[in-house]
Design a protein around this motif. Sequence first.
Motif, PDB file in Angstrom:
ATOM      1  N   LYS A  43     -21.737  21.382  -2.637  1.00  0.00           N
ATOM      2  CA  LYS A  43     -22.124  22.761  -2.918  1.00  0.00           C
ATOM      3  C   LYS A  43     -22.560  23.436  -1.628  1.00  0.00           C
ATOM      4  CE  LYS A  43     -24.708  23.511  -6.548  1.00  0.00           C
ATOM      5  NZ  LYS A  43     -25.908  23.626  -7.414  1.00  0.00           N
ATOM      6  N   LEU A  44     -22.150  24.693  -1.478  1.00  0.00           N
ATOM      7  CA  LEU A  44     -22.597  25.546  -0.389  1.00  0.00           C
ATOM      8  C   LEU A  44     -23.164  26.813  -1.007  1.00  0.00           C
ATOM      9  CD1 LEU A  44     -19.752  25.352   2.289  1.00  0.00           C
ATOM     10  CD2 LEU A  44     -22.122  24.753   2.659  1.00  0.00           C
ATOM     11  N   GLU A  45     -24.374  27.155  -0.655  1.00  0.00           N
ATOM     12  CA  GLU A  45     -24.969  28.350  -1.239  1.00  0.00           C
ATOM     13  C   GLU A  45     -25.975  28.958  -0.271  1.00  0.00           C
ATOM     14  OE1 GLU A  45     -27.170  27.338  -4.730  1.00  0.00           O
ATOM     15  OE2 GLU A  45     -27.870  25.436  -3.900  1.00  0.00           O
ATOM     16  N   ARG A  46     -26.133  30.265  -0.397  1.00  0.00           N
ATOM     17  CA  ARG A  46     -27.161  30.974   0.370  1.00  0.00           C
ATOM     18  C   ARG A  46     -28.414  31.061  -0.483  1.00  0.00           C
ATOM     19  NH1 ARG A  46     -24.535  36.152   3.351  1.00  0.00           N
ATOM     20  NH2 ARG A  46     -26.661  36.259   4.171  1.00  0.00           N
ATOM     21  N   THR A  47     -29.511  30.623   0.099  1.00  0.00           N
ATOM     22  CA  THR A  47     -30.766  30.588  -0.643  1.00  0.00           C
ATOM     23  C   THR A  47     -31.890  31.025   0.280  1.00  0.00           C
ATOM     24  OG1 THR A  47     -32.219  29.167  -1.963  1.00  0.00           O
ATOM     25  CG2 THR A  47     -31.088  28.146  -0.091  1.00  0.00           C
ATOM     26  N   SER A  48     -33.120  30.795  -0.117  1.00  0.00           N
ATOM     27  CA  SER A  48     -34.270  31.180   0.696  1.00  0.00           C
ATOM     28  C   SER A  48     -35.381  30.172   0.476  1.00  0.00           C
ATOM     29  CB  SER A  48     -34.751  32.587   0.331  1.00  0.00           C
ATOM     30  OG  SER A  48     -35.151  32.638  -1.029  1.00  0.00           O
ATOM     31  N   ASN A  49     -36.306  30.123   1.437  1.00  0.00           N
ATOM     32  CA  ASN A  49     -37.494  29.298   1.278  1.00  0.00           C
ATOM     33  C   ASN A  49     -38.731  30.138   1.598  1.00  0.00           C
ATOM     34  OD1 ASN A  49     -37.701  29.398   4.107  1.00  0.00           O
ATOM     35  ND2 ASN A  49     -36.546  27.474   4.343  1.00  0.00           N
TER      36      ASN A  49
ATOM     37  N   MET B 266     -38.158  31.538   5.338  1.00  0.00           N
ATOM     38  CA  MET B 266     -36.930  32.254   5.679  1.00  0.00           C
ATOM     39  C   MET B 266     -36.341  32.868   4.414  1.00  0.00           C
ATOM     40  SD  MET B 266     -36.338  32.098   8.938  1.00  0.00           S
ATOM     41  CE  MET B 266     -34.616  32.544   9.008  1.00  0.00           C
ATOM     42  N   THR B 267     -35.976  34.122   4.511  1.00  0.00           N
ATOM     43  CA  THR B 267     -35.420  34.801   3.340  1.00  0.00           C
ATOM     44  C   THR B 267     -33.947  34.499   3.139  1.00  0.00           C
ATOM     45  OG1 THR B 267     -34.952  36.752   4.691  1.00  0.00           O
ATOM     46  CG2 THR B 267     -37.077  36.678   3.543  1.00  0.00           C
ATOM     47  N   ASP B 268     -33.288  33.929   4.129  1.00  0.00           N
ATOM     48  CA  ASP B 268     -31.851  33.682   4.015  1.00  0.00           C
ATOM     49  C   ASP B 268     -31.504  32.389   4.742  1.00  0.00           C
ATOM     50  OD1 ASP B 268     -29.264  34.004   3.315  1.00  0.00           O
ATOM     51  OD2 ASP B 268     -28.921  35.854   4.426  1.00  0.00           O
TER      52      ASP B 268
ATOM     53  N   THR C  87     -30.057  30.718  10.657  1.00  0.00           N
ATOM     54  CA  THR C  87     -29.791  31.312  11.968  1.00  0.00           C
ATOM     55  C   THR C  87     -30.433  32.684  12.000  1.00  0.00           C
ATOM     56  OG1 THR C  87     -27.727  32.328  11.255  1.00  0.00           O
ATOM     57  CG2 THR C  87     -27.591  30.097  12.165  1.00  0.00           C
ATOM     58  N   PHE C  88     -30.928  33.054  13.151  1.00  0.00           N
ATOM     59  CA  PHE C  88     -31.577  34.362  13.274  1.00  0.00           C
ATOM     60  C   PHE C  88     -30.556  35.487  13.155  1.00  0.00           C
ATOM     61  CE2 PHE C  88     -33.324  37.901  15.817  1.00  0.00           C
ATOM     62  CZ  PHE C  88     -34.478  38.131  15.067  1.00  0.00           C
ATOM     63  N   LEU C  89     -29.361  35.251  13.688  1.00  0.00           N
ATOM     64  CA  LEU C  89     -28.279  36.217  13.618  1.00  0.00           C
ATOM     65  C   LEU C  89     -27.050  35.550  13.020  1.00  0.00           C
ATOM     66  CD1 LEU C  89     -28.613  37.835  17.168  1.00  0.00           C
ATOM     67  CD2 LEU C  89     -29.401  38.814  15.005  1.00  0.00           C
ATOM     68  N   ASN C  90     -26.137  36.335  12.507  1.00  0.00           N
ATOM     69  CA  ASN C  90     -24.827  35.879  12.046  1.00  0.00           C
ATOM     70  C   ASN C  90     -24.899  34.889  10.885  1.00  0.00           C
ATOM     71  OD1 ASN C  90     -23.629  37.388  14.151  1.00  0.00           O
ATOM     72  ND2 ASN C  90     -23.925  35.681  15.571  1.00  0.00           N
ATOM     73  N   ILE C  91     -25.898  34.970  10.031  1.00  0.00           N
ATOM     74  CA  ILE C  91     -25.979  34.043   8.914  1.00  0.00           C
ATOM     75  C   ILE C  91     -24.829  34.254   7.938  1.00  0.00           C
ATOM     76  CG2 ILE C  91     -27.515  35.571   7.609  1.00  0.00           C
ATOM     77  CD1 ILE C  91     -27.670  31.728   7.632  1.00  0.00           C
ATOM     78  N   ALA C  92     -24.438  35.508   7.726  1.00  0.00           N
ATOM     79  CA  ALA C  92     -23.332  35.792   6.806  1.00  0.00           C
ATOM     80  C   ALA C  92     -22.021  35.249   7.353  1.00  0.00           C
ATOM     81  CB  ALA C  92     -23.219  37.305   6.564  1.00  0.00           C
ATOM     82  N   GLU C  93     -21.804  35.440   8.655  1.00  0.00           N
ATOM     83  CA  GLU C  93     -20.577  34.929   9.265  1.00  0.00           C
ATOM     84  C   GLU C  93     -20.539  33.412   9.231  1.00  0.00           C
ATOM     85  OE1 GLU C  93     -19.579  34.297  13.747  1.00  0.00           O
ATOM     86  OE2 GLU C  93     -19.128  36.394  13.263  1.00  0.00           O
TER      87      GLU C  93
END
Length: 1065
Positions: free
Chosen positions: A180-186, A189-191, A206-212
């Motif tokens: 499984k791969l998913e975007r979550t938060s703790n 970190m919000t993302d 990652t501080f930048l480029n998390i979506a990429e």
Amino acid sequence: MKIGTNSLFPWFFFAGRLVGALDAVLDSNARVAPFRILLQVPGSQVYSAIACGATAEEINQHWEWLEQNLLHTLSVFDNKEDIVSFVKGKVKALIAEETSSKLAEQEEDPEKFREALVKFESRFNFPEAEKLITYYSCCCWKGKVPRQGWLYLSINHLCFYSFFLGKELKLIIPWVEVQKLERTSNVFMTDTVRVTTPNKERDFSTFLNIAEAFRIMEQLADVTLRRLLDNEIFELDPGLQDPTQITKRDLEARAQNELFRAFFRLPRKEKLHEVVDCSLWTPFSRCHTAGRMYTSDSYICFASKENGCCNVIIPLREVELFVSFRVLTCLFLLEASTDAWVYGAYRIVVKLVLGLTRHCKSRVCSVQDSERTPLPAPQPHTSSLTLMETSSREQIKESLWDDHFVEYGRTVCMFRTEKIRKLVAMGIPESLRGKLWLLFSDAVTDLTSHPGYYVHLVEASMGKCCMATEEIERDLHRSLPEHPAFQSETGIAALRRVLTAYAHRNPKIGYCQSMNILTSVLLLYAKEEEAFWLLVAVCERMLPDYFNHRVIGAQVDQSVFEELIKEQLPELAEHMKDLTTLASISLSWFLTLFLSIMPLESAVNVVDCFFYDGIKAIFQLGLAILEANAVDLCNSKDDGQALMILSRFLEHVKNEESPLPPIGNHHAFFSDDQEASPVTEIANLIHDSYEKFGDHSVAQIEHMRYKHRIRVLQSHEDTTKQNVLRVVIPDVSILPEDLEELYDLFKREHLIRCYWEMTSPVVERHDPSRPYAEQYRIDAQQFANLYRLVSPWTCGEHTDVLAQRTFRLLDENMDQLIEFKGLASCLDVMYNGEMNEKIKLLYKLHIPPALTENERDSQSPLRNPLLSTSRPLVIGKSNGDAVDYQKQLKQMLKDLAKEKDSKTEKELPKMSQREFIQFCKTLYSMFHEDPEENDLYQAIATVTTLLLQIGEVGQRSISLGSGSDEFTEDLQPEASASDQDAVFTDTVKTPHKDSQPSPVTEGDWTVSFEHILASLLTEQSLVNFFEKPLELKPKLENAKLHQYSLKTNGMSCQPRGEHTKLNTQ
């Protein structure tokens, strides 16, 4: 300063550079530029920022650009609102293009990438074939503690490296093990990106480029799983054949290609070439519609920026004329039936004119020829199956469609707008249904592009017998048996020809259940050849991967449907904790497009929506059905009651406007229920599905498919694993949890070879169509790697020799590959077998076929001259006592002779002297570095001498025909106590002059397994060695850590240092 243009034009004010709604993008506290151009509709107090600049010269340049490229096009608009909408869309598109260009320039940094590549190679020591795709500065979270490092994404692995406060951390996660791969938060970190494997969850941020980063991780996981675990997709997708050619840009292009094909439902072979912002002249609205133009090998497509406003699909065979325009935007093409004026970039026109004009001309000629000469049918069955006369309501629908054709076009190139969607939702008239199905699915393009193809397939396939044809014959009379068209041989024969022709065209699919139901309905509204091409469109592009061995596509969509239920119907999802029940119930909805569980006159309306909107129509209709029954489902007590509720509801979905007589559905579950159920009108149900659940775009559905395809493929792998273990566990004594870890190692060894050595002539790809036990097999080299990691019988340099012999012993069918069961049974004997079982295994490893004639003798301190039959049978012991083996030998031979007749087990072949020498070498090597090494060497020396004498006895008895007892009486009865040390030296002690041995030949000297076992049992130290308990778990834990090291570092599997932690999970 204000400038007026035309009374129809809005006012533009000087400001600055082209930004397009820059006020909404920039910080509100930022300093406002001194010059701006604002867009204002006369009479309105609302302004929109179009451009800004710091100087008058700069703002004048932007104004000149507007005059040259934008203002002259505004005269075609009839109202102010259209002008504002067009200008805003144009400027926003410019800003989006400018932003993406800047991001691309920042990403492409060859020097930094080369530096990262060197670090990646040195830190993980992968072979050169492991290509790095991209990298990011990243934190790996362990609970609440982040560890800063670098995230490397390669074609087969996700790798993380960190060196912090003198401690080095390395993580290696194969994509093929990602579940499984998913975007979550703790909390902190919000993302974050959560990567789930069978053993652990890991969070990366990652501080930048998390979506990429997440998008590329999804794409790499999807590509790798398809390449390694889905053999059917691998063979259909050329992009998977050579993973070393994959780059970051290729991944993005691949994702765009798949979205492009899914959005316009084009063939899998279509490759997207260009995407350009443009405007399309839409005569029905008398204005230009802003959107994007897509060009591929055989199509030019247009999609408006406003979702659902206007879409156009133009096959290149429909192109009749290219016309250039003198400004940057130009007249793209003229299509006679729709008068579509598409504006695009001039460079694309040039490419199309130069590269595709010849192709288009040949297509046009072939189409015209085929239209003049109707295609002959294989048999006289050349027309559509007869339908009843239309009612007055049908005539009204036909009139509406005729008016629509006049305004929007009547070919495949028609304008596809929200209006046509509403007409489809009302139900297509019976007389137009087949034609519109062909147009919406673009099956008409395949039909006209392949004249004579269907006839050829029918002629080639008829009369041939195979598994597919047998299944077809079995299901022919189960296809709509209530319909009059299939109660005669005419309809059955047509159905047989279409299904058989498709099975011949696509043997990978062949025939799958539910294809007969779908094809029979297609034949009701289309001619045979048309029905064939409609079936091709459904199976190969509209429902990809549905009709194959494992119906992966259907299972993926079932998983997507579960997610949609949780999102759209949370109360129902909360009540039914396990949504797999609903998924299993709805499987037939997707496979048969509701044809098997709804009355036919209602289900064809669903098929109408499917051909226009694709799988999205089935998703939203399924949600509407569940919502309509949500209260009853929440009150249901078990799965059976839920099934009954849905089945009864679907049986009573009626189509009052249909001219067809009611036709019963023999596929329904409860056709004879006693309770009166309310009737639901299909048009209302479809309308509700569009109104309430029609907001999901194709891009959203494709993204969910990405995510759930990983889960579905991994669930199949789990099923394979459990079935293999279920077969193996009863036959071995290895603990189930250890056996499971051993299977993971076995599978990983197979996959490692697939990662980097696809050129191996022996290793086969993973084939899910094979029996579970045969899906993963390994060759001799892979087995040797595993043997070194997990076998307790390690013999130094002799280990590889023993591994090769073990492989040959297990390879019973001589195909150079072994299955997991063979490895497990072999290790079970080594770890848990009784002494006699272990000795028997060792014995088999030193006779054919394990030991070959041309195998070279392995190097060992034990040399052939030392194995002399002249050794005395009285060996001194360290305590000064002497043991007389003469009596033991006599008794042993007598006992073996008595047991020989009573044995039922097949005897093992006797061992020759050469084979016995190899056997002794192996034993000697196994004892090396053992704590009891000296005692074991002493014991094996004694046993070796004894067995050599036994072989002498057997040789003499064969050559002279006398009993063995007579010769044992003549054996040397005395020996010096110091002779024990001479057995493993380089000199041979001179035998007694009165007892010279007879000449020994290789062919005559033999010793049996029983002799060897009995001799070994006389030495307690040997018995202790073979009967001491052995633990497999420590070996498995070590193997998990060093399996990759063994592969990448040659034969060495030693850890690189105490500071290094290498995780492969």
